[in-house]
Motif scaffolding. Structure first.
Motif, PDB file in Angstrom:
ATOM      1  N   ALA A 266      -1.052   2.624  -4.162  1.00 15.68           N
ATOM      2  CA  ALA A 266      -1.819   3.778  -3.910  1.00 15.68           C
ATOM      3  C   ALA A 266      -1.869   4.345  -2.357  1.00 15.68           C
ATOM      4  CB  ALA A 266      -3.409   3.389  -3.921  1.00 15.68           C
ATOM      5  N   THR A 270      -6.573   0.057   0.886  1.00 15.07           N
ATOM      6  CA  THR A 270      -7.765  -0.116   0.333  1.00 15.07           C
ATOM      7  C   THR A 270      -8.172   0.398  -1.057  1.00 15.07           C
ATOM      8  OG1 THR A 270      -8.771   0.088   2.960  1.00 15.07           O
ATOM      9  CG2 THR A 270     -10.518   0.350   0.876  1.00 15.07           C
ATOM     10  N   GLN A 271      -7.466   1.627  -1.427  1.00 17.99           N
ATOM     11  CA  GLN A 271      -7.661   2.072  -2.582  1.00 17.99           C
ATOM     12  C   GLN A 271      -6.835   1.071  -3.624  1.00 17.99           C
ATOM     13  OE1 GLN A 271      -6.512   5.918  -0.664  1.00 17.99           O
ATOM     14  NE2 GLN A 271      -6.771   6.538  -2.908  1.00 17.99           N
TER      15      GLN A 271
ATOM     16  N   ALA B  10     -10.686   6.358  -9.687  1.00 22.00           N
ATOM     17  CA  ALA B  10      -9.499   6.543  -8.725  1.00 22.00           C
ATOM     18  C   ALA B  10      -9.647   7.653  -7.777  1.00 22.00           C
ATOM     19  CB  ALA B  10      -8.159   6.526  -9.324  1.00 22.00           C
ATOM     20  N   LEU B  13     -12.540   6.647  -5.589  1.00 25.58           N
ATOM     21  CA  LEU B  13     -12.281   5.823  -4.719  1.00 25.58           C
ATOM     22  C   LEU B  13     -11.506   6.315  -3.416  1.00 25.58           C
ATOM     23  CD1 LEU B  13     -12.602   2.529  -4.592  1.00 25.58           C
ATOM     24  CD2 LEU B  13     -10.485   2.549  -5.953  1.00 25.58           C
ATOM     25  N   ALA B  14     -10.583   7.404  -3.752  1.00 18.42           N
ATOM     26  CA  ALA B  14      -9.905   7.941  -2.853  1.00 18.42           C
ATOM     27  C   ALA B  14     -10.826   8.772  -1.697  1.00 18.42           C
ATOM     28  CB  ALA B  14      -8.854   8.938  -3.514  1.00 18.42           C
ATOM     29  N   ALA B  17     -12.573   5.799   0.372  1.00 23.93           N
ATOM     30  CA  ALA B  17     -11.647   5.121   1.227  1.00 23.93           C
ATOM     31  C   ALA B  17     -11.302   5.871   2.266  1.00 23.93           C
ATOM     32  CB  ALA B  17     -10.418   4.786   0.296  1.00 23.93           C
TER      33      ALA B  17
END
Lengths: 311, 435
Positions: A266, A270-271, B10, B13-14, B17
């Motif tokens: 990624a 962290t991701q 995802a 989450l991106a 983050a």
């Protein structure tokens, strides 16, 4: 996420075509690779990276006395006001709790009191697990930035985020200093920072679960991050049933049929790390989950392995 | 996690983050699994002018690179050879008939043509396997085996090497040894050296299987001088022993005055050679020494590669090879690489264009043009490119010109003005693909 008494003395050595810095932090071997011939620069970057790793460890390790985590865990029902960085991590944890439908829970660390994955047959009793379950659940926590209040007996543990977070933080520390290609690797969670290492990036091996030290896959990492979750050496075995070390905070029992190891690529460590954890929490559906996320991943299971790369 | 929600995890989450890390300048991930195996394949055509030797060669080299730089390599080569090659006999102004190497038939060469043995047809299959790995911190070792099989030839070989890095890995010293054992079993048997070419069906001058052993020793030094400059030096010693003669090569027996081949009359009712020929004879030992130096100079993507080799042996062949390549990249993914090679050698001390009738007998004699004095130039161009999936392809086209001469003190009578040394032109074309 720490072991007391780890030596804080980074070592730098020249390897074939790059400098390699080594130190220990958060209970893991940590490594910085710098593609340069400039020893002074490598030395400086190593100091920065190690200092950042130890700063994150000192501040957020649940094993250390006197830090913000200890303060929260020992608050005995009282609200604690936290600084911005801690608040950001708590916000992030809350988001993950929602995204994982309550399977990623920073209050679940207390399960480690009864589950000790040492390869033995000491599976805890259902009763001892039930008792512990009363002090687990992020929904029982009152979190209104910047104030957190735990119910008495509850604890939080940022160990599930800390290492990956430290990797990204360390990358952010060195990027203003240099653009030369670097690889930051904290115990298998890593990020490539700076320019792309020529010609093909950094070669990263994923360890096979059943053999230490011999890699099963080689990945060329040009930019971005890789994180790996899974440790086939941590389990319990009783009456022919294997109990893996990934615990379900909603039941207090291990997730069944989780892969032995999951590696995800990624943009940030962290991701990548959170995707590996979420995949593990999906057990038998880990691969299906990752495929839906449209990310590159490598799952290893004892008898088979699966992987998929984004085209 | 339900299916509807999991698609967006995802992405969520991106975002999360990003706000956790407070950074916006993140480069998107680029990771690629390294293939377990790396294949290098090449198809090569070598064609000599005037319908001489043609070779189609397919080469596959598979390499498996493990972590810690351990490398397994497996190679396969298949050659299909056809065509004709100079037999060693001299041309002259009448037709010449020869017995085939098998002893079963004859063939005839037209007047003034260089006699070629056209029974040259073979398929060769060669296999190699090698292993290389680091040993301790500064050493690496390698070992390998090889085997090849042709219709009448079997080769078996083994090699091993050791290298050590010094001077912060800028200097590498290496030592390699190789041993090979070849056995030769030509159809009808190998002829007794210097014996006469006999009539069809007469195998009385044939011997059984023949063997040769070769031991090679290589000492190497690689020196990284700077980021842009690399030197390599080698010394090698090669010791061959056993049957080093070519069973298919022979010499004309010529008249001491006219220089024309002495005629031969086959026995009544038999077919056989029209002239006297003697099978060649080489020493059964050969020791070669060679030194090699190479410099590679990198100039922002361009690479200049210069090398020189000097070889000397106890057959009195001395050779010099000068070679230059220049890699000139253009665009993102392509390069052109011109290549020039110049080679010269002196003749072996037993090289003879012919044997003279009535002269004192010689122990060794060969008219093999490869043992004569000659110069050769190779001019070539290679075009290479990298495909979008990072596979490498290249095409190479080269022209080889070999120009030799017969020793003037050996030219007798009518031989003056004849083509006594078979010159050679050849085309080399290669396509290679690496994936």
């Amino acid at each position: 996420m720490t072991r007391a008494g780890e030596s804080r003395n980074p070592q730098l050595r020249r390897a074939a075509g790059y400098y390699q810095g080594l130190f220990r932090a958060m209970g893991s071997p940590c490594e910085l690779l710098v593609d340069t011939k400039n020893e002074k620069l490598a030395q400086k970057l190593l100091r920065l990276v190690a200092a950042e790793a130890w700063r994150v460890e000192d501040k957020f390790s649940r094993y250390l006395p006197g830090n913000i985590i200890a303060k929260i865990n020992e608050s005995d029902g009282q609200a604690v006001t936290v600084d911005d960085e801690t608040a950001n991590l708590l916000d992030f944890s809350a988001t993950l709790y929602e995204l994982s439908e309550r399977r990623f829970d920073i209050t679940s660390g207390v399960l480690r009191k009864v589950w000790i994955f040492d390869g033995s047959d000491r599976v805890p009793t259902a009763e001892s697990i039930r008792q512990i379950m009363d002090s687990i659940g992020w929904h029982r926590v009152s979190w209104q930035r910047p104030r957190i209040r735990l119910q008495p007996g509850m604890q939080i543990d940022l160990g599930g985020i800390g290492k990956e977070y430290a990797v990204d933080r360390a990358a952010a520390r060195i990027s203003p200093v240099t653009s030369c290609p670097c690889l930051i690797n904290f115990g298998g969670d890593l990020v490539a920072s700076g320019d792309v290492r020529q010609p093909d990036g950094w070669q990263v091996g994923i360890e096979s679960p059943d053999s230490e030290g011999s890699a099963k896959k080689l990945i060329a990492l040009r930019t971005g991050a890789l994180a790996t979750s899974g440790d086939a050496r941590r389990f319990l075995l009783k009456d022919g049933i294997r109990y893996g070390h990934i615990l379900n905070p909603q039941t207090g029992w291990p997730i069944e049929h989780a892969p032995d190891s999951v590696t995800v690529a990624a943009d940030t460590c962290t991701q990548a790390g959170m995707l590996t954890t979420l995949a593990m929490l999906n057990g038998a559906n880990a691969e299906a989950f990752l495929e839906q996320q449209n990310v590159q991943f490598w799952c290893l299971r004892q008898k088979s392995e699966s992987s998929r790369s984004r085209l | 996690m339900s299916k509807q929600n999991s698609r967006s995890i995802a992405a969520s989450l991106a975002t999360a983050a990003c706000s956790l890390l407070g950074t916006s300048t993140i480069s998107p991930v680029q990771a690629q699994e390294e293939p377990d195996w790396d294949f290098n394949t090449a198809l090569l055509y070598y064609g000599e002018s005037d319908n001489r030797v043609q070779d189609f060669s397919l080469n596959v080299l598979a390499r498996r690179i493990y972590v810690d730089d351990r490398i397994l390599s497996l190679g396969l080569t298949v050659d299909a050879l056809t065509g004709a090659t100079p037999s060693g006999a001299l041309p002259f102004d009448g037709p010449q008939t020869f017995t085939r190497p098998s002893g079963k038939a004859t063939y005839t060469t037209a007047p003034n043509e260089i006699p070629l043995d056209d029974s040259f047809l073979d398929t060769r299959v060669a296999l190699t396997a090698g292993w290389q790995q680091p040993l301790a911190r500064l050493y690496s070792i390698n070992a390998g085996v090889s085997a090849s099989k042709e219709y009448d030839y079997v080769h078996l070989g083994a090699n091993a090497g050791l290298a050590r890095d010094f001077n912060k890995r800028n200097t590498t010293l290496s030592l390699g040894v190789a041993y090979s054992q070849d056995s030769l079993n030509p159809e009808g048997g190998a002829p007794v050296p210097l014996s006469a070419m006999l009539d069809v069906g007469d195998l009385s001058n044939r011997m059984g299987d023949q063997d040769k052993d070769v031991v090679d020793l290589v000492l190497g030094l690689t020196q990284v001088v700077s980021r842009d400059l690399l030197f390599q030096f080698n010394y090698s010693l090669s010791q061959s022993s056993g049957y080093l003669t070519d069973p298919f090569k022979f010499l004309s027996l010529v008249d001491p005055v006219t220089g024309d081949p002495v005629s031969h009359t086959p026995a009544p009712g038999e077919r056989g050679p029209s002239h006297e020929n003697r099978f060649e004879s080489r020493p059964d030992e050969r020791t070669k020494h060679s030194v090699y130096g190479q410099a590679k100079y990198y100039m922002s993507g361009k690479v200049l590669d210069l090398s020189y080799r000097y070889m000397t042996d106890d057959w009195e062949i001395d050779s010099h090879t000068l070679e230059a390549r220049y890699r000139w990249p253009f665009g993102d993914r392509s390069y052109l690489e011109p290549h020039v090679r110049w080679y010269t050698q002196t003749a072996a001390d037993f090289y003879r264009i012919s044997l003279v009738d009535g002269a004192p007998p010689l122990e060794f004699a060969s008219a093999d043009y490869r043992l004569g004095e000659f110069d050769a130039i190779t001019l070539g161009m290679k075009y290479g490119w990298t495909t979008r999936s990072d596979n490498e392809m290249s095409v190479r086209l080269e022209y080889y010109m070999q120009d030799g001469s017969a020793p003037s003190d050996q030219i007798i009578g009518n031989q003056v003005g004849r083509e006594l040394y078979p010159d050679l032109d050849a085309i080399i074309a290669q396509f290679s693909y690496r994936f």
